[in-house]
Design an enzyme around this catalytic site. Structure first.
Site, PDB file in Angstrom:
ATOM      1  N   TYR A 150       0.857  -1.185   0.000  1.00 10.46           N
ATOM      2  CA  TYR A 150       0.000   0.000   0.000  1.00 10.46           C
ATOM      3  C   TYR A 150       0.894   1.236   0.000  1.00 10.46           C
ATOM      4  O   TYR A 150       1.774   1.362   0.856  1.00 10.46           O
ATOM      5  CB  TYR A 150      -0.900   0.009   1.235  1.00 10.46           C
ATOM      6  CG  TYR A 150      -1.886   1.164   1.239  1.00 10.46           C
ATOM      7  CD1 TYR A 150      -2.921   1.220   0.321  1.00 10.46           C
ATOM      8  CD2 TYR A 150      -1.762   2.213   2.139  1.00 10.46           C
ATOM      9  CE1 TYR A 150      -3.818   2.282   0.298  1.00 10.46           C
ATOM     10  CE2 TYR A 150      -2.650   3.282   2.135  1.00 10.46           C
ATOM     11  CZ  TYR A 150      -3.681   3.308   1.206  1.00 10.46           C
ATOM     12  OH  TYR A 150      -4.567   4.356   1.189  1.00 10.46           O
ATOM     13  N   ASP A 252       9.095   2.957   1.121  1.00  9.03           N
ATOM     14  CA  ASP A 252       7.943   3.607   1.746  1.00  9.03           C
ATOM     15  C   ASP A 252       7.945   3.177   3.215  1.00  9.03           C
ATOM     16  O   ASP A 252       7.571   2.054   3.551  1.00  9.03           O
ATOM     17  CB  ASP A 252       6.667   3.158   1.023  1.00  9.03           C
ATOM     18  CG  ASP A 252       5.410   3.735   1.654  1.00  9.03           C
ATOM     19  OD1 ASP A 252       5.496   4.260   2.786  1.00  9.03           O
ATOM     20  OD2 ASP A 252       4.343   3.650   1.019  1.00  9.03           O
ATOM     21  N   LYS A 280       2.501   9.475   8.998  1.00 10.25           N
ATOM     22  CA  LYS A 280       1.956   9.003  10.279  1.00 10.25           C
ATOM     23  C   LYS A 280       2.642   9.593  11.506  1.00 10.25           C
ATOM     24  O   LYS A 280       2.253  10.634  12.008  1.00 10.25           O
ATOM     25  CB  LYS A 280       1.987   7.467  10.326  1.00 10.25           C
ATOM     26  CG  LYS A 280       1.109   6.836   9.241  1.00 10.25           C
ATOM     27  CD  LYS A 280       0.865   5.384   9.475  1.00 10.25           C
ATOM     28  CE  LYS A 280       0.185   4.694   8.297  1.00 10.25           C
ATOM     29  NZ  LYS A 280      -1.219   4.927   8.160  1.00 10.25           N
TER      30      LYS A 280
END
Ligand SMILES: Cc1ncc(COP(=O)(O)O)c(C=O)c1O
Length: 440
Positions: A150, A252, A280
């Site tokens: 993702y 990532d 995040k």
């Protein structure tokens, strides 16, 4: 009002039901994001430490933690103080500010491959910018990604993540190099710029790069993909293959950054990417994102002497409130004992959940590392996204809904612990999980 306990949370409380009806009028799907798949409207009011309360003052142990963003837990007193101070000083200046500089310094000090960063506003923006930067740096257009990873929710990355059109029969089939779009609305021209490889399969990546490598700008990957650990040597092989073909390697680390130690997955596994994306944790619950890399690459793309600087903008890039919260969170993580606490609780959760599965005779695995745990309702080994297709999804949904009814807030199948979680909260998770399995 007293906080409730027990499985009365299987149905909405009166206020949540009323807000849920209002939400259904103004939100077309009655929810905020695709991840919100709860069976009853869940309308939250406040959070503190390792738990949150909804508008009916029902208490939930929180292992979702804003999709992993709140590694310090809810409303950590020191993070709150930093946020408050920045709010009072003015939150956004559209100019260099102290909080953004301090956050960037902490990122540079922590992450081995990063000497300079650019700040953006979300993880998705970070991955899209990293791809643009790789294209600008190499003068090439294609990207290679791994199936099931993702990287965000917009066109260039919303490919071959969900695999909704695949079923258990596709388990042993090697993925086509053409991506599967995650939803309608992604133009074919975008899809044609992406090639897909299976995770943990260096031989297939090698083959793809032998054929297309001269047109590949970057290989983008989650070094620890969702819940799947890289097999020994896999990340090193990807590093070698990308270097050999002159493509950039983008890690990532939006989930793994600062999670497996301050240096993230790249330090944990000892592999240096060219570019790293972060999100995040660096916003402490407020929107934030970053792309970092060695000065040689970053200055070639953005430096004053760059021939054609890459365009990166954003009204809220470097926003001071998110940066202040992020910088304070990284400071807390740098203190002695922080990772020992996160790792001990994560291990305790994984061990307890595994024991409960075994005790109740339910086939399943518990994956994870450090503060992450992931439940998978299937006994098969999982080296890539196809291996996971055999999972009993209906069972998973029943267990998640059951946990919510027992006052455990968690989505997808992945849980996080925070600096404010305790062994008692982790043990309560395991007890409630056991009760849910018992009631199945
Ligand atoms: C690995 C990874 N990359 C990118 C993203 C996208 O980040 P955001 O939701 O902030 O856009 C996420 C979000 O969960 C993620 O887990």
């Amino acid at each position: 009002m007293t906080a409730t306990t027990g499985i009365e949370r299987a149905s909405a409380g009166p206020r949540a039901a009323a807000y849920g009806q209002r939400a259904a009028v103004v939100f077309p799907d009655a929810r905020l994001t695709a991840a919100d798949t709860r069976p009853v409207p869940l309308v939250m009011a406040r959070g503190a430490g390792d738990r949150i309360h909804d508008v009916d003052d029902r208490e939930y142990l929180d292992f979702h933690l804003s999709s992993g963003a709140l590694v310090a837990g809810h409303a950590h007193p020191e993070v709150q103080a930093a946020l408050r101070q920045q709010v009072e000083a003015g939150g956004n200046f559209g100019a260099l500010n102290v909080a953004a500089i301090e956050l960037a310094e902490r990122i540079v000090a922590a992450v081995p491959s990063i000497e300079c960063v650019k700040l953006v506003v979300s993880g998705t923006e970070a991955t899209l910018h990293a791809i643009r930067m790789a294209r600008a740096y190499t003068g090439r257009d294609l990207i290679v990604r791994f199936e099931g990873a993702y990287h965000g929710h917009l066109d260039m990355v919303s490919l071959s993540n969900k695999l909704a059109s695949l079923g258990p029969a596709d388990r042993t089939r090697i993925p086509d190099t053409h991506p599967i779009p995650d939803c309608p609305g992604i133009p074919q021209a975008i899809q044609d710029l992406c090639l897909v490889a299976p995770f943990n399969d260096a031989a297939t990546l090698k083959r793809i790069m032998a054929e297309h490598g001269s047109r590949v700008a970057c290989v983008i990957m989650e070094p620890f993909q969702r819940f799947i650990a890289p097999q020994p040597g896999f990340l090193q092989a990807v590093r070698e293959i990308t270097t050999e073909h002159g493509a950039l390697l983008v890690f990532d680390e939006i989930v793994t950054g600062f999670r497996f130690g301050l240096g993230g997955a790249q330090e944990h596994y000892g592999v240096r990417p060219d570019l790293t994306t972060l999100g995040k944790i660096i916003g402490a619950g407020y929107p934030n994102g970053a792309i970092g890399g060695p000065a040689a690459i970053m200055k070639a793309l953005f430096g004053k002497s760059a021939r054609a600087p890459v365009y990166l903008a954003g009204t809220f890039a470097g926003q001071a409130v998110a940066a202040a919260g992020g910088a304070k969170t990284l400071e807390l993580l740098a203190r002695p004992g922080a990772y020992e606490h996160l790792f001990a609780l994560g291990e305790r959760a994984r061990a307890g959940l595994r024991e409960a599965l075994a005790r109740r005779g339910i086939p399943g695995r518990v994956f994870g590392i450090g503060p992450l745990f992931h439940l998978h309702f299937d006994d098969a080994d999982v080296a890539n996204a196809r291996d996971a297709l055999g999972e009993d999804k209906a069972l998973r949904k029943r267990v998640w809904d059951g946990l919510l009814a027992h006052g455990v807030h968690i989505t997808g199948a992945r849980g996080f612990v925070s600096l404010q979680h305790s062994t008692a909260t982790v043990d309560a998770l395991v007890e409630r999980f056991d009760a849910v399995l018992h009631n199945l």
